[in-house]
Design a protein around this motif. Sequence first.
Motif, mmCIF file in Angstrom:
data_model
loop_
_atom_site.group_PDB
_atom_site.id
_atom_site.type_symbol
_atom_site.label_atom_id
_atom_site.label_comp_id
_atom_site.label_asym_id
_atom_site.label_seq_id
_atom_site.Cartn_x
_atom_site.Cartn_y
_atom_site.Cartn_z
ATOM 1 N N VAL A 44 0.848 -1.202 0.000
ATOM 2 C CA VAL A 44 0.000 0.000 0.000
ATOM 3 C C VAL A 44 0.887 1.258 0.000
ATOM 4 O O VAL A 44 0.688 2.185 -0.787
ATOM 5 C CB VAL A 44 -0.936 0.019 1.239
ATOM 6 C CG1 VAL A 44 -1.730 1.313 1.271
ATOM 7 C CG2 VAL A 44 -1.853 -1.196 1.216
ATOM 8 N N LEU A 45 1.866 1.218 0.887
ATOM 9 C CA LEU A 45 2.722 2.408 1.018
ATOM 10 C C LEU A 45 3.436 2.708 -0.295
ATOM 11 O O LEU A 45 3.472 3.848 -0.756
ATOM 12 C CB LEU A 45 3.770 2.212 2.134
ATOM 13 C CG LEU A 45 3.384 2.758 3.518
ATOM 14 C CD1 LEU A 45 2.126 2.052 4.024
ATOM 15 C CD2 LEU A 45 4.523 2.568 4.509
ATOM 16 N N PHE A 46 4.027 1.671 -0.880
ATOM 17 C CA PHE A 46 4.854 1.911 -2.063
ATOM 18 C C PHE A 46 4.006 2.208 -3.296
ATOM 19 O O PHE A 46 4.260 3.141 -4.030
ATOM 20 C CB PHE A 46 5.759 0.704 -2.311
ATOM 21 C CG PHE A 46 6.660 0.909 -3.494
ATOM 22 C CD1 PHE A 46 7.733 1.784 -3.419
ATOM 23 C CD2 PHE A 46 6.419 0.264 -4.705
ATOM 24 C CE1 PHE A 46 8.547 2.013 -4.521
ATOM 25 C CE2 PHE A 46 7.229 0.483 -5.803
ATOM 26 C CZ PHE A 46 8.306 1.357 -5.711
ATOM 27 N N ASN A 47 2.980 1.376 -3.470
ATOM 28 C CA ASN A 47 2.234 1.482 -4.731
ATOM 29 C C ASN A 47 1.270 2.670 -4.739
ATOM 30 O O ASN A 47 0.933 3.184 -5.792
ATOM 31 C CB ASN A 47 1.451 0.189 -4.999
ATOM 32 C CG ASN A 47 2.414 -0.966 -5.241
ATOM 33 O OD1 ASN A 47 3.485 -0.749 -5.810
ATOM 34 N ND2 ASN A 47 2.080 -2.162 -4.787
ATOM 35 N N PRO A 65 14.211 2.322 -7.861
ATOM 36 C CA PRO A 65 13.920 3.513 -8.693
ATOM 37 C C PRO A 65 12.891 4.427 -8.027
ATOM 38 O O PRO A 65 12.977 5.652 -8.127
ATOM 39 C CB PRO A 65 13.359 2.913 -9.989
ATOM 40 C CG PRO A 65 13.871 1.512 -10.031
ATOM 41 C CD PRO A 65 13.998 1.057 -8.614
ATOM 42 N N GLY A 66 11.931 3.812 -7.330
ATOM 43 C CA GLY A 66 10.912 4.622 -6.644
ATOM 44 C C GLY A 66 11.530 5.530 -5.597
ATOM 45 O O GLY A 66 11.188 6.705 -5.491
ATOM 46 N N PHE A 83 17.994 13.760 3.592
ATOM 47 C CA PHE A 83 18.534 12.859 4.627
ATOM 48 C C PHE A 83 17.673 11.612 4.841
ATOM 49 O O PHE A 83 18.161 10.483 4.871
ATOM 50 C CB PHE A 83 18.703 13.625 5.952
ATOM 51 C CG PHE A 83 18.857 12.732 7.157
ATOM 52 C CD1 PHE A 83 19.973 11.923 7.291
ATOM 53 C CD2 PHE A 83 17.878 12.674 8.147
ATOM 54 C CE1 PHE A 83 20.116 11.085 8.389
ATOM 55 C CE2 PHE A 83 18.014 11.847 9.233
ATOM 56 C CZ PHE A 83 19.135 11.048 9.362
ATOM 57 N N TYR A 84 16.335 11.814 4.980
ATOM 58 C CA TYR A 84 15.465 10.665 5.285
ATOM 59 C C TYR A 84 15.451 9.662 4.135
ATOM 60 O O TYR A 84 15.395 8.453 4.336
ATOM 61 C CB TYR A 84 14.047 11.151 5.601
ATOM 62 C CG TYR A 84 14.025 12.108 6.771
ATOM 63 C CD1 TYR A 84 14.292 11.645 8.060
ATOM 64 C CD2 TYR A 84 13.808 13.471 6.592
ATOM 65 C CE1 TYR A 84 14.314 12.509 9.142
ATOM 66 C CE2 TYR A 84 13.832 14.348 7.660
ATOM 67 C CZ TYR A 84 14.097 13.869 8.939
ATOM 68 O OH TYR A 84 14.128 14.720 9.995
ATOM 69 N N ILE A 85 15.540 10.193 2.907
ATOM 70 C CA ILE A 85 15.568 9.307 1.736
ATOM 71 C C ILE A 85 16.849 8.480 1.763
ATOM 72 O O ILE A 85 16.828 7.252 1.604
ATOM 73 C CB ILE A 85 15.493 10.148 0.431
ATOM 74 C CG1 ILE A 85 14.244 11.043 0.454
ATOM 75 C CG2 ILE A 85 15.512 9.266 -0.793
ATOM 76 C CD1 ILE A 85 14.221 12.112 -0.625
ATOM 77 N N SER A 86 17.997 9.180 2.012
ATOM 78 C CA SER A 86 19.289 8.481 2.003
ATOM 79 C C SER A 86 19.359 7.450 3.118
ATOM 80 O O SER A 86 19.874 6.338 2.934
ATOM 81 C CB SER A 86 20.432 9.487 2.167
ATOM 82 O OG SER A 86 20.350 10.462 1.158
ATOM 83 N N LYS A 87 18.827 7.805 4.296
ATOM 84 C CA LYS A 87 18.871 6.876 5.427
ATOM 85 C C LYS A 87 18.074 5.618 5.088
ATOM 86 O O LYS A 87 18.517 4.482 5.310
ATOM 87 C CB LYS A 87 18.276 7.560 6.666
ATOM 88 C CG LYS A 87 18.330 6.697 7.918
ATOM 89 C CD LYS A 87 17.732 7.434 9.104
ATOM 90 C CE LYS A 87 17.697 6.523 10.323
ATOM 91 N NZ LYS A 87 16.985 7.126 11.441
#
Length: 1634
Positions: free
Chosen positions: A226-229, A268-269, A281-285
């Motif tokens: 759910v979260l990803f899609n 890729p998402g 930062f949150y993306i990289s972590k």
Amino acid sequence: MTESRIKRLATTLMDATTDKDPLVQEQIYNALCYLGESEPEEILNSCDEYLRQHDKLAYPHRVIILKAMETVVSNNIALLDKSTAKVVIFLASNEMTKSKEVIRDWQQAASNVLVAVGQRFINKVMEEVLTKFQPGILPHYFVMQTFANLSVSNVFGMVPFLNSILGTMLPMLGMAKQDHMKSVFCYALQHFSESIQEYLANLDKAPDPTVRKDTFSNEIFSAYEVLFNSWLQHREAKLRLAVVEAMGPMSYLMPGEKLEEQLPKLIPGILALYKKHTEAFYISKSLCQILEASVNIGSRSLDVQLDSLLGTLHPQICAPADPSVPLTVKNHTEVLRCFTVLACSFPDRVLAFLLPKLESSNERTRVGTLLIMRQIINSAPSQMEIKKPFILSSMKLPLQDSNNKVKRAMVQVISAMAHHGYLEQPGGEAMMEFLVRQCALPLDAQPKKQPPDADDLTSDSVQSISVNTLFLLSTTVDRMNNVLWPYLLEFVTPIQFTNALTPLCKSLMYLAMKKQEEGENASLIRYDLNANLPSPYALTTRLLVVSSQPYVGDCRGMAALRLLNVLHYSVHPALDQLWSKQVPLLVEHIEENTESSLSQKEWEEKLLLFLQETLVAVSDNTWICHFATEMCRQLNSYNGFVPEKNFLYKCIGTTLGACTSKDLVQKQLQELLETARYHEEAEREGLASCFGICAINHLEETLAKLEDFVRSDVFKKSVGLFSIFKDRSDNEVEKIKSTLILCYGYVAVYAPKELVLSRIEADILKNIFQYFNTKDLTLKLCLIRSICMISQAIYNGVKCGDFIFSRKAELVAQMVEFIKAEPLEAMRTPVRQRAMITCTYLVILEPHLSDPDRTELIDTCLASVLALPPMERDENGGDTLHKEMLYGDTISALKDLLKSLLQRNLTPHGLQDMFAHLGPWIKSNKEHERQRAVEVSAALLDFYLSKLNVSTVIPFYNLGVLIALFSPRCSDSLASVRQHAIDCVYCLLYIQLCYEGFARDYRDEMVEGLKALKKGLEEPDFTVLFHTCNNIAMVIGKRVPPDQLMSLLLAMFEGLADPDKNCSRAATVMINSLLKERGGVLQEKVPDIMSIIHSKLEEVDEEHIRKAAQQTVYILASQHKSMVVSSLLGSALPFDSHTCAMWRSLATEPTLTSQILEQLLEKVNRDVPYKESKCFLLGSGSERIATPLPLAATCALYEIMSAPESGAAVLGLYPPLFVTLLLRVSCTVGVQLPKNLQSRERRSSSHGPAPRSLHPCSCAVETLKVMLARGGSEEVARAVGSAGGWDLMASPERHHDGIAVLAGAMARHAGPRLPLIVKNLIPTLSSVFDSQRITATAFFAELLNSNVVNDLILLETMMDNMTGRQKDACTLVRMLALRGLGNIASGSPDKVRKHGAKLLASMVNGMDDKDDPHNLVALEAMSSLSKLLDHLEERDIQSMLLHIAIRIRPFFDSEQPDLRRSSIVLFGNLTKFSEGNCEVFFEQILNGLVTLLLHLQDPKPEVVKACKFALRMCGPSMGCEGLCDMFLNHLREDRSLHYGEFMNNVCKHLMQSYPEMLNRLILTNLFYFKSNWADIRAAAPMFIGFLVLHVDEDSCQQVDLDPLISALNLLLKDPVPAVRVKVAETLGRLIRIL
């Protein structure tokens, strides 16, 4: 009952949560927490009930109560029973979900309560909250947040619930439509995943060890979908970040195959989010967590994603992190962790991606790539091991990069490489060369000011990082030793690495010492293995030359010498002993000095001596020849390094001197002449000094080579040996000629004298003479210097007279021509100075100069130097300094030349001849010409005296003429002329003494006195100049015949008004001398002279003329006293400065002065001091106008007594003068000047500087002040002044205070004077003038403060007089009389008991004074009584004690601070007498205790001080040792008081000792709830709070709580927040007595 009171307290506090002041709210929260510490369950239940009942209470106020509940629960979790827990859980759950809208502060506070309870009652909390979490119904936002926070705070309690929560939650994800709900689901999933991971990591401690990752995998994966899609695609950025934060921890829990399956979409998402979010930062972590999870499952699909991963992550590192934004720095760390993960799995691919980026044209790309390379080298060493050669070869391009940031990154990469063994590989040397190049970067002289956003580095910072890195690699990375040694030696000699020499030498020295420790001394440098290393000659030359500038480049000289010492064996085996002894001494010399203190010349001599000793120690000609050749080879590399190149020339000269091969010497000299850069001055100097030093051992070769040079085509424009010069310009040729001439000069100085003298005229001068006809400045200066050197060489080489210098006159004439050619309007070159120095040496040599030549030389030099205009101040500081030095050196050269000439004729005639030339300059009307001429004269006379050797007594026939020339100059307008003139007179008088037959070392006392006057002549102070001229006049009178002296005096008289100050000054001295001699003759002309003096004083405003006039007036007054006084008193007021000066002259002789003072006193006393005058402008009021005669007489008294000589007369009349002037001050306070004088004073003050004030009171005060000073009572005047007494005396309101200051000072410093003063003052106590009674009473009152009245047997008289003043009509007099009686306590304490009854009666009467509207008399009575009590015994005061205590009590809370202070101090003093009447007085103490304690917060510091004193005094009477000790320790005057802490302890003792007093103390405090002072209103509830804090249970019953709570409740509405804070605090404490 108790319960309801606790509840009532809590309710009162909760009612007050509506207060808007944050500090009050904070205190209410603290008070509730405090109540909760005592009765946690009761308070929690009260809060629950209050919130339920007050359903409409606004949420900000509910938050305070909920926060208090959270704190009470957290602190007492172990004490709570289940029923209370249930109540709290139910309330918090309802508060949290009451509003369907999200109200963050309120619901967060309620959620926090649930989390706090969940620490122990997790099941109860879950039971309640799960009722709000029903399948199919979207839960409240904070239900999910509470689950999330519980999962973090109680992992083991919460994880067992998670499976079912996840099961219920998953279907809800699709129902969530609002962003905040989606965010909170993500928040929950993130924390659930983290707590599951923690649970699984600590299974050994977990309640259910059977839990496995796959228990949750499927649910987590379903949530992930759910979260990803769905949610990750949302347009709301905050939601996307929440999703990303959750997905990182979730990825660890997903089933491996599902994760593998998702990776092609997932990565890729995630990467796509970088484009949408600035905060990465949150993306990289999260990405890093996903990559780690992928590697953990051995993912095969990562390599497909690798390119896009690298392509996205790389720019993150290339964007520089901003240290002021912590998240950007954290993001860098996370991205670098991602690269570590990828490099460990895909080393080849990662390197293939990164290394080409080093070729990018974008600087940030290159820097970022290098940062990643450093990370990989450090964090993936095993994977990179086989890639080392590839990585090294890829670094070639960055090594060429000129960007400072790239360079810094490169240095960091090299550091990492060094630690991991890269630099031992082929290609490692290029890295080291790069590092050394960065160490050699030039330092910016002045760093450019960076704009705040600039992130560009200066080369300084790259250089400093590189220096540190090189040193660390040399000293801490052992594997680098063989890489760096001996390779770093290759960088020592190339000139482009000069700036890196200090770090290089330090590193090399460290490495060499390490090698020596390993026993490699002999084979330290293996030339057979290292072909590129510099030779021992090259190393020695280089290190020696840079040592010549030891402090440049971070002390590179010291580092170079130390390295040289370590390398001694490799340079030459024979140097061991010499160098190990000498080099440390050289280093020590550098350490002992600084750049400013080191003498460069001395240092270079030390180094050249070291070089000589080295050449002697080696004594191998072949080695020395190689050494000399290498030195010459290195010369050209020092172009631009002027001092170093100059020193290298000297080294070459020294080494060639030690070389035995004549051919080599000639070959090298030839080469030096061919290659020198003649247009540089330093190069010319260097080459010449090299030839000079070489000539010490090779004179023939040197002269021969110079002869060849003279004949060469340089000068003849034909092809020949020196054809290399044929293209040079004329200007260049002049420079070459200059060098040649300089070489001859140096050869003459250095070569052995026995060899060179014979060659001077034949070989040297012959070649120099052909160049004299030149206009080129350089050539001129070199010619002059060379001739000077040659003259010195001749002078030093022979005893004068043995060598006849036939071309001397020719050379002197040439020098004179050079001097004449210099422009007279300015000094721009040192030609004059150098030419005069040369002449100085030439005139000493034989033969003598002819008279015309001598005259020509002297006149030319004097005109060329003395007539120069004075130096102008230039804005260019350095240029000015250079000019000043040039001027100074030129004057010195002139002096030396004239001395040299005078030396040849040391006779009075020779002296007269010299001053015939100097005379016109000495009398010049131009200051700068006089100044220089007199300075030169002083030097010549001093020289004459020092060289004089008289064999027969002969007359010094021209003494008078010369004295007349110089004596007036002792008061010249220029200080320097005055100084030198007195030196001239001094020398002339000693020359006269020598000619009279006295030995040269004889010292004449009178003449020596002249020397002592020099210091005073620096500033043109008239008294010093007068004294000096007088001394000179006295000496001249002794030494010069009388007829000459008379003519001198006449000449001075004519020049009295001469504008030339020196003449008029000398004239005044002589005139005064005449007047002393001939006073009688002038008797008939007294009136005229007085008039002339006054007019002369007006005409010529000169100090010395004023002095002369005073002398004259004194002489006249001693014969015509009355006439002089009356004519001066008739002068217009205010007296002008000339009249004042004439008055002051009457103070010279005591008898005369006394008679004049008596006359003036009589005039002050005879007339009334003022007249009343109706003031029409002010209606019916009147003003007081001073009468003129007493005013003029007062001014005259001031002028006479201001003269120091009047001292004796003033002493004789001290009492009448003091009393008359004191009463004069008293009568002139507030008195005005007559109108005619007011306008005249205004006029006089508008012209020039304002004269002394004519205002009657100021005038009287100043006169009294000067009378004291002159009467030997300077201490009195000073003491009164420093206490501000004079200003007080002139103030109508504070006059009596000023009089008291004066009386005190008199008692301290002038006691013996007092009996007569008191006797003269007593009648004034009955004066009709109020002002005089006040003055006399104030004076006596203060005298009684001193023991001196007792010592002088004045006490009874004065005390009776003070008592008599108690009925005076004037309030101030009555008050001062009481003060005086009180002062007996400090003045005559031993007499207090004797007069006790009388004194006490006076004080009590004073307290009851009815005509005292402002309580002034009462205040004084209390203050005085306090002082008297120290000296009375209990029985003296017993009868009045209670009456006084009750009488003063109302004053404690008076609005007047003085009354509060005095009454409290008095109360403190009364406690000493309470023993006999103990219980009655104890009652008074208890009545006052609360007041005294509260007034410790009084706004006035003096009242606080009084309270401290009173409490310290009360302590012993209170029967409580602890309280007494506290008062004594904490209430010391010098200690600051922490009031809250102090009151806490006081209340503790009070309740231990007097628990029955509780109610009474509380009631007294309640009275102060209405105080006008906020600090006291705040202190009263605090006092009550501390009392209840410390009372025991048995005594609680005496408090009537209801009125207390009501009063506090009322005070809780006080306008001052600080008061409300204290009330809230106290309400919390009342729990103790419920």
